[in-house]
Design a protein around this motif. Structure first.
Motif, short mmCIF file in Angstrom:
data_model
loop_
_atom_site.label_atom_id
_atom_site.label_comp_id
_atom_site.label_asym_id
_atom_site.label_seq_id
_atom_site.Cartn_x
_atom_site.Cartn_y
_atom_site.Cartn_z
N SER A 57 26.09 22.72 -4.80
CA SER A 57 27.34 21.96 -4.79
C SER A 57 28.49 22.87 -5.21
O SER A 57 28.40 23.56 -6.23
CB SER A 57 27.21 20.78 -5.76
OG SER A 57 28.46 20.40 -6.29
N LEU A 58 29.57 22.88 -4.43
CA LEU A 58 30.74 23.69 -4.80
C LEU A 58 31.28 23.25 -6.15
O LEU A 58 31.64 24.09 -6.99
CB LEU A 58 31.82 23.56 -3.72
CG LEU A 58 33.15 24.26 -4.01
CD1 LEU A 58 32.97 25.76 -4.24
CD2 LEU A 58 34.14 24.00 -2.87
N SER A 59 31.33 21.96 -6.41
CA SER A 59 31.86 21.48 -7.67
C SER A 59 30.98 21.89 -8.84
O SER A 59 31.47 22.37 -9.87
CB SER A 59 32.01 19.96 -7.65
OG SER A 59 32.46 19.49 -8.90
N TYR A 61 28.97 24.38 -9.06
CA TYR A 61 29.13 25.81 -9.24
C TYR A 61 30.42 26.10 -10.01
O TYR A 61 30.44 26.92 -10.94
CB TYR A 61 29.13 26.52 -7.89
CG TYR A 61 29.44 28.00 -7.97
CD1 TYR A 61 28.64 28.86 -8.72
CD2 TYR A 61 30.54 28.52 -7.31
CE1 TYR A 61 28.94 30.22 -8.79
CE2 TYR A 61 30.84 29.87 -7.37
CZ TYR A 61 30.03 30.72 -8.12
OH TYR A 61 30.33 32.06 -8.20
N CYS A 62 31.49 25.43 -9.64
CA CYS A 62 32.77 25.66 -10.32
C CYS A 62 32.74 25.19 -11.77
O CYS A 62 33.37 25.81 -12.63
CB CYS A 62 33.90 24.97 -9.55
SG CYS A 62 34.28 25.75 -7.97
N ALA A 74 28.28 33.33 -6.19
CA ALA A 74 28.23 32.80 -4.83
C ALA A 74 28.65 33.85 -3.80
O ALA A 74 29.27 34.87 -4.12
CB ALA A 74 29.13 31.57 -4.71
N PHE A 78 29.28 28.65 3.70
CA PHE A 78 29.48 27.24 3.39
C PHE A 78 28.58 26.40 4.31
O PHE A 78 29.01 25.92 5.37
CB PHE A 78 30.95 26.89 3.57
CG PHE A 78 31.87 27.89 2.90
CD1 PHE A 78 31.88 28.01 1.53
CD2 PHE A 78 32.66 28.74 3.66
CE1 PHE A 78 32.70 28.95 0.90
CE2 PHE A 78 33.49 29.68 3.05
CZ PHE A 78 33.50 29.79 1.66
N THR A 115 30.89 17.09 -5.42
CA THR A 115 31.95 17.68 -4.60
C THR A 115 32.66 16.65 -3.74
O THR A 115 33.89 16.65 -3.64
CB THR A 115 31.37 18.80 -3.72
OG1 THR A 115 30.68 19.75 -4.55
CG2 THR A 115 32.47 19.50 -2.94
N HIS A 223 29.45 22.80 0.06
CA HIS A 223 28.42 23.60 -0.60
C HIS A 223 28.66 25.09 -0.39
O HIS A 223 29.30 25.50 0.60
CB HIS A 223 27.02 23.26 -0.05
CG HIS A 223 26.65 21.83 -0.15
ND1 HIS A 223 25.60 21.28 0.54
CD2 HIS A 223 27.20 20.80 -0.87
CE1 HIS A 223 25.51 19.98 0.27
NE2 HIS A 223 26.49 19.67 -0.58
N VAL A 224 28.12 25.90 -1.30
CA VAL A 224 28.11 27.35 -1.16
C VAL A 224 26.66 27.83 -1.28
O VAL A 224 25.77 27.07 -1.64
CB VAL A 224 28.97 28.05 -2.24
CG1 VAL A 224 30.43 27.73 -2.07
CG2 VAL A 224 28.48 27.69 -3.65
N LEU A 297 39.90 26.31 -0.32
CA LEU A 297 39.35 26.62 -1.64
C LEU A 297 40.41 26.47 -2.73
O LEU A 297 40.14 25.93 -3.81
CB LEU A 297 38.76 28.03 -1.64
CG LEU A 297 37.49 28.19 -0.80
CD1 LEU A 297 37.20 29.68 -0.56
CD2 LEU A 297 36.30 27.52 -1.47
N LEU A 319 35.22 33.21 -7.36
CA LEU A 319 34.06 32.45 -6.90
C LEU A 319 32.96 33.33 -6.33
O LEU A 319 31.78 32.96 -6.39
CB LEU A 319 34.47 31.44 -5.84
CG LEU A 319 35.53 30.38 -6.20
CD1 LEU A 319 35.73 29.45 -5.04
CD2 LEU A 319 35.14 29.62 -7.45
#
Length: 330
Positions: A57-59, A61-62, A74, A78, A115, A223-224, A297, A319
């Motif tokens: 999940s991008l969120s 990960y952040c 990452a 995507f 995300t 996603h990443v 992004l 990132l």
């Protein structure tokens, strides 16, 4: 050079299948591709770091990156993108007719840090003036009771989160009018079996999403691909090797989707859909790399910070592995 043995967990996407089936090999790596549903991959990677690399999940990960102790790094690949206007559902008893009516309402989210809801809250704020702190968010399982946030959150007090507990589901609560709306990644079952009780906020979400893209140029990233940091630090070259492989695998899919002699999917109007997508989003409509995704992004990172999920707004360059940024400038 001895090839590394690495395990990658990722869903069974058309754009990654050439890696999974071996048509595309990763330079210097013998890859064990484990195809898992995204929720299982996220849970196992975030909680236990079970894989050398995984879809994340991008969120999430952040969240880990903003805390300064992220166990992952990452690459700008995507595997999942999605316009989320279609993923806002409302109860028939809520009185919600327009996006602006969501202000101050009871809104369900499987996880606040997911995300998809981050994008939804941000878009509702930018496009319709809905302060992300205005609703009360009810968190928990959408179809099965007992879901919890994968990551412990420390949100500002203005954001009100109410866990629904281990006996209720958001899908049922929406149909029963116990919540007014649902921000989610999957359509709730009540939308299908009780259409008189649950409907989409936007009656024609595709038209709304196309208009959104034409005005913003943003195709939301979900996603990443992330590598465990200790694996990356031992052999930093693997970041670029993985990136090259994902780009090549995606190229196969672009070509497959244009084959008309015999359709490779079960979509009867596949070619027409591809042609319409190209007209709207361009020939490389699912771009990898940083620069072509900078606006999307940057926007997401702003949303993430505004919604209390990161104490500061991360920079896009933070990132990704530096080697992958250089690779896309060549």
């Amino acid at each position: 050079m001895t090839r590394l043995n690495l395990t990658l967990a990722c869903w069974d996407y058309d754009r990654t299948r050439a890696i999974a089936d071996g048509r595309v090999r990763v330079d210097g790596i013998d890859l064990n591709y484990v195809s898992l549903p995204v929720e299982e991959t996220f849970f196992r990677m975030l909680r236990f770091g079970e894989f050398d690399a995984a879809e994340l999940s991008l969120s999430s990960y952040c969240v880990s990156l903003a805390r300064g102790d992220s166990p992952f790094v990452a690459i700008p690949v995507f595997p999942s993108r999605f316009f989320r206007h279609s993923c806002i559902f409302v109860s028939a008893t809520s009185g919600i007719e327009r996006p602006e009516d969501l202000a101050g309402k009871r809104v369900g989210v499987p996880e606040y840090q997911m995300t998809a809801p981050v994008w939804i809250r941000g878009i509702l704020h930018d496009e319709y003036g809905i302060d992300p702190a205005s609703p009360t968010y009810f968190t928990g399982g959408e179809e099965e009771p007992g879901r919890e946030e994968k990551l412990k959150l420390d949100l500002p007090e203005k954001f009100r989160l109410v866990p629904i507990g281990s006996e209720r589901t958001l899908s049922r609560m929406l149909a029963d009018g116990e919540i007014d709306a649902l921000h989610t990644a999957r359509a709730p079952s009540s939308f299908h079996h009780s259409p008189h009780l649950v409907r989409r906020l936007f009656a024609d979400p595709v038209a709304v999403e196309k208009d959104y893209y034409r005005r913003t140029g943003i195709f939301p990233i979900m996603h990443v691909i992330a590598i465990r940091r200790e694996v990356y630090e031992r052999n930093r070259w693997i970041a670029q090797s993985l990136l090259k492989a994902f780009v090549e695998a995606q190229r196969h899919t672009y070509e497959d989707l244009m084959i008309s002699a015999a359709l490779k999917t079960m979509l009867p109007w596949q070619i027409a859909a591809v042609e319409d997508t190209v007209r709207t989003l361009g020939e490389d409509w699912w771009p990898y790399g940083l620069e072509r995704n900078r606006a999307a992004l940057d926007t997401f990172l702003r949303y993430h910070h505004e919604q209390g999920l990161s104490a500061r707004q991360l920079a896009v360059e933070e990132l990704f592995a530096p080697e992958t940024l250089e690779a896309f400038r060549i």
